[in-house]
Design an enzyme around this catalytic site. Structure first.
Site, PDB file in Angstrom:
ATOM      1  N   ASP A 152       0.482  -6.353   4.555  1.00  0.00           N
ATOM      2  CA  ASP A 152       0.450  -5.086   3.912  1.00  0.00           C
ATOM      3  C   ASP A 152       1.690  -4.355   4.606  1.00  0.00           C
ATOM      4  OD1 ASP A 152      -0.507  -2.270   3.416  1.00  0.00           O
ATOM      5  OD2 ASP A 152      -2.286  -3.377   2.892  1.00  0.00           O
ATOM      6  N   HIS A 172      -1.581   2.152   5.333  1.00  0.00           N
ATOM      7  CA  HIS A 172      -2.469   1.311   4.256  1.00  0.00           C
ATOM      8  C   HIS A 172      -3.112   0.132   5.079  1.00  0.00           C
ATOM      9  CE1 HIS A 172      -3.625  -1.136   0.861  1.00  0.00           C
ATOM     10  NE2 HIS A 172      -4.039   0.010   0.158  1.00  0.00           N
ATOM     11  N   SER A 193      -7.158  -1.092  -3.856  1.00  0.00           N
ATOM     12  CA  SER A 193      -6.596  -1.503  -2.776  1.00  0.00           C
ATOM     13  C   SER A 193      -7.394  -1.326  -1.442  1.00  0.00           C
ATOM     14  CB  SER A 193      -5.096  -1.228  -2.231  1.00  0.00           C
ATOM     15  OG  SER A 193      -5.040   0.036  -2.301  1.00  0.00           O
TER      16      SER A 193
END
Ligand SMILES: *[C@@H]1O[C@H](CO)[C@@H](O)[C@H](O)[C@H]1NC(C)=O
Ligand SMILES: *[C@@H]1O[C@H](CO)[C@@H](O)[C@H](O)[C@H]1NC(C)=O
Ligand SMILES: *[C@@H]1O[C@H](CO)[C@@H](O)[C@H](O)[C@H]1NC(C)=O
Ligand SMILES: *[C@@H]1O[C@H](CO)[C@@H](O)[C@H](O)[C@H]1NC(C)=O
Length: 850
Positions: free
Chosen positions: A188, A226, A398
């Site tokens: 990520d 994220h 996600s």
């Protein structure tokens, strides 16, 4: 007579009193029902009456006094040897009878009011009805000793409002299944290992930063949040920070690749980083979710996937978890994403806290399961970047993928021997159907419900792990890859070249059939079908017009490509590979028919050159299992013999994957989900075609009505009409919602208004504010944040919104190609200006930390 000492006299007088007091307070004697029969005697205490002792001796039969009954005056318990009670009662009755005749005889009876045999009896407890265990989040948290302040807000763990819609993990925690010993790598944009919620579970050894080439994946850019949030979903610790992860005693590693361009070589390394020890790779990214991109892993990346499943996790195979994508409203489908439609990945779509399909979540035949994420007003609550920071606005598909990764971590704690294919089998078998009325569900040949939106259903941790506990490992993988089928000598000799031959796609489409025989399966040691992949060679002047369907021998239809309005590409499908899991467990012997059609638009046409089916499954004889070797020239038509495949190095390019959040609409969390329309309503047969029993969601009905064809046709027409009306209203509602969310509350910043500008109704509003909106300010801000990008690039990139009042999950695109557009009209403007620099649009205010 000797004079007694007064003290002695007093003592003697006291003794009976003491004895009586002691008796009155003595613990009741334990009755021995094995040796004795017991009787209750109610004694008449009149002064003239005989004593209790007299009564006992009169009755005889070995009776003796046990003592007083409790605190009751004149109530005495007697006993006699076992089995004498009929005699005692008979004697008692005889004396009574005799006394009635000759009153002088039974003088003892004048002292006995009642004599009763005592039998032990089971009393029914007046207990209140059993209280079900308290299933509130607070009670569960208290039982498990959580002090995490946001635990009760983590509805994906305990959903008090819709208890059937949660990951269902707490029952596993209560029996000690918490992910111990399992490592998940978050591929990520970094992982904040200094977060107090993650520090204890951070695995530094298997972490790396491929963007900045440093050992630790420290989030650097303002929007590098994220990966940390996803990591929190999996392994946020049980402590006094934020909430907990689904596998809160598992480890998480961070591999940073999304914060700038990386080479395919680095991406391939990232996907295998630490792969002996890392169990799961959680990947919430892919090609842009813009409804027009069609990209997959290049050869070297594909090789990394294969290496992962063959050699990762000490031979059991790395578990690759991929989010299906957030572009559903732009018509995007996960079958246009080569990562999600890889057989090596577990593709996870999203459902919201009400169990509804959020409009962003992409459907496709490669979807395996759904997990919970944002929508209908709620988002995922998890850890954020910062020592003590939390996020309550995490979402999109996600956030669904890490929830699945967390469940797999729990399963691998109890069954570390599960292979990558066992994990997929367990998904297929343990997933739970939700929204059974949703018309997107169809029954597969193996009898399981499947939906393009939900895959095989909701991933339920408890169901998954309990199924895993006594799961019998599947046999090794087998495959049968028949030669490609050329239409009219259709060919493509060079992936960069032009396709020749082929058959023009006529109105109503064109079919081609391949017949699979049992002999071929046996020859290839092939027992049970799992994945089917279908490579197609189609040229077309507008790729988005092309529809591709595969119909199995049992009449099960997989929609592989539905029309995509925004996809104006003229390159067609040059050996693109689709994947479907819908035929899992089906007997594959018989005719497989592909149908390629387009919109019969006079302005656009195309040619179908060829296709190739590949069947993947399990072996008949595990001893004969082979190791699959990736061919280098998959996209060539006709396909060369597999044995001839020679590995040639491919040129390595650099690319930037868009941020996982880049395609995510800003109302991903607020927009109401749905469960009442098929994912691909537009792919129903064109009027020129007679519906066949394999027409997707018509199939059940056609079985019922097979006797009367005309009736079926009429019903079909009615349904089509209804679906059309449904779509009309649905779209209207979606637009209405957009307008509403832009207008609601005068306190919303302008940015939210301009955000809505992509939608028709809101557009008017946007125009009303004039040309100069704060978009320009946004662009300036972003230009300042990213000196590498010019103002014009931002304009081009469609950065017409930002996230002041929401947060950085908002759909500010990472790069031009990835912008989110929900305008029903096709996009104008440059198609793909290439990748931008490291993406960031972060100017959201820091969220309050918990
Ligand atoms: C959820 O987990 C509990 C155990 O904690 C189990 O009894 C229940 O059946 C599970 N729910 C579903 C739908 O599987
Ligand atoms: C296909 O190619 C073969 C020779 O390679 C030729 O004989 C045949 O006519 C071609 N078919 C068509 C339909 O063009
Ligand atoms: C294609 O196949 C369907 C059945 O799957 C059939 O009804 C239709 O007639 C076929 N079309 C063509 C052009 O062969
Ligand atoms: C479209 O039709 C024209 C004229 O028939 C033909 O030359 C062209 O190759 C077709 N395009 C495709 C992609 O099949």
């Amino acid at each position: 007579m000797p004079r007694r000492h007064p003290l002695i006299v007093a003592l003697v007088l006291l003794v009976p009193f003491v004895v009586i007091v002691a008796a009155a307070h003595s613990v009741p004697a334990k009755l021995d029902h094995v040796t004795f029969d017991y009787f209750f005697l109610d004694h008449n205490p009149a002064p003239s009456a005989p004593s209790v002792a007299d009564c006992i001796s009169e009755l005889g039969l070995g009776l003796e006094l046990v003592g007083q009954v409790g605190e009751l005056p004149n109530a005495w318990l007697l006993r006699a040897p076992k089995h004498t009670h009929p005699h005692v009662l008979a004697r008692y009755n005889a004396i009574r009878t005799q006394a009635a005749i000759q009153p002088h005889t039974g003088h003892a009876l004048t002292a006995i009011n009642l004599l009763e045999h005592q039998l032990p009896r089971q009393r029914t407890k007046r207990a209140p009805p059993p209280i079900p265990p308290d299933t509130s989040a607070a009670a569960i948290g208290a039982r498990l000793g959580f002090t995490d302040p946001l635990f009760t807000q983590q509805w994906h763990i305990v959903n008090e409002e819709f208890p059937q819609h949660m990951m269902n993990v707490t029952g596993l925690w209560e029996i000690g299944i918490t992910g111990q010993g399992v490592v998940t790598s978050l591929v990520d944009d970094g992982l904040d290992y200094e977060s107090k919620d993650l520090a204890d579970n951070f695995d530094a050894e298997h972490s790396y930063d491929f963007n900045d080439h440093t050992p630790l994946p420290k989030p650097v850019l303002a929007d590098d949040r994220h990966g940390t949030r996803c990591a929190g979903q999996i392994a946020a610790a049980k402590n006094d920070v934020c909430g907990v992860g689904l596998a809160y005693e598992a480890k998480v590693a961070g591999v940073r690749i999304l914060s700038g361009p990386i080479t395919d070589v680095d991406e391939a390394s990232a996907l295998n980083y630490g792969f002996h020890d890392v169990d799961i790779y959680s990947c919430s990214w892919g090609p842009p979710d813009d409804g027009k991109s069609m990209e997959g892993p290049t050869y070297i990346i594909h090789k990394a996937f294969l290496n992962g499943v063959q050699n990762g996790r000490r031979g059991k195979g790395s578990i690759f978890v991929f989010a299906s994508g957030n572009g559903a409203l732009s018509g995007d489908q996960c079958n246009f994403d080569g990562y999600t439609n890889s057989i090596y990945s577990v593709t996870v779509s999203a459902v919201d806290y009400k169990g509804l399909h959020p409009y962003y979540s992409e459907p496709c035949a490669a979807n395996l399961v759904v997990a919970y994420s944002s929508g209908s007003g709620k988002s995922i609550v998890t850890t954020d970047v910062g020592e003590n920071a939390c996020s309550s606005s995490h979402g999109g598909t996600s956030a669904a993928a890490p929830n699945a990764a967390g469940v797999f971590a729990l399963a691998l704690q109890v069954r570390p021997d599960l292979t990558w294919r066992d994990i997929q089998y367990l998904c297929v078998q343990s997933a739970q159907m939700i929204n059974p009325e949703d018309p997107d569900w169809e029954k597969t040949a193996s009898g399981r419900p499947f939906s393009y939106k939900y895959g095989y259903g909701q991933l339920n941790a408890y169901a998954f792990v309990t199924a895993a506990q006594d799961w019998e490992l599947v046999k090794p993988q087998a495959w049968f890859h028949p030669s490609s089928i050329q239409l009219n000598n259709g060919s493509l000799s060079d992936p960069e070249g032009t396709m020749t031959g082929g058959v023009p796609i006529p109105p109503g489409g064109i079919n081609s059939t391949f017949t699979l025989t049992n002999d071929k399966l046996v020859e290839h040691n092939f027992e049970r079908l799992e994945h089917v992949t279908i490579t197609v060679w189609i040229s077309h002047s507008k790729r988005g017009d092309v529809e591709v369907e595969l119909v199995s021998p049992n009449g099960i239809k997989s929609i592989l490509a539905a029309a995509r309005k925004s996809d104006l590409a003229t390159s067609g499908f040059e050996g693109w590979r689709f994947m479907t899991v819908k035929h899992w467990g089906e007997n594959p012997v018989g005719d497989w028919t592909i149908r390629v059609s387009d919109q019969s638009d006079p302005e656009h046409n195309g040619t179908f050159h060829g296709w190739r089916l590949m069947f993947w499954g399990s072996t008949i004889d595990p001893a004969q299992a082979k190791t699959y070797v990736l061919p280098t020239n998959d996209a060539i038509l006709p396909s060369p013999e597999e044995s001839e495949s020679v590995e040639v190095p491919t040129s390595s390019s650099t690319k930037t994957h868009p941020k996982p959040t880049s395609g995510l609409p800003s109302d991903h969390d607020t927009a109401e989900g749905e469960a009442d329309r098929p994912a691909f309503p537009g792919t129903s047969p064109t009027p020129s075609l007679t519906p066949t029993p394999d027409e997707g969601w018509f199939s059940d009905m056609s079985n019922l009505l097979s006797g009367s064809k005309w009736f079926f046709v009429a019903i079909t027409a009615v349904i089509l009409f209804a679906v059309g009306i449904g779509i009309f209203y649905w779209r209207r509602r979606a637009r209405h919602h957009a307008a509403y969310s832009s207008l609601a509350g005068g306190d919303l910043p302008m940015s939210s208004v301009s955000r809505g500008a992509a939608r028709p109704r809101a557009k008017e509003l946007y125009d009303a504010f004039g040309e100069v909106s704060d978009d320009d300010e946004d662009a300036d801000e972003q230009t300042m944040l990213h000196p590498g990008r010019s103002f014009n690039e931002h304009q081009e990139a469609g950065l017409d919104f930002h996230s002041e009042f929401l947060n950085d999950d908002d759909p500010a695109p990472a790069e031009p190609t990835s912008r989110y557009r929900d305008d029903p009209k096709p996009l104008e403007g440059p198609a793909s200006p290439g990748s931008g620099s490291g993406s960031s649009w972060e100017h959201a205010s820091q969220e309050p930390s918990g």
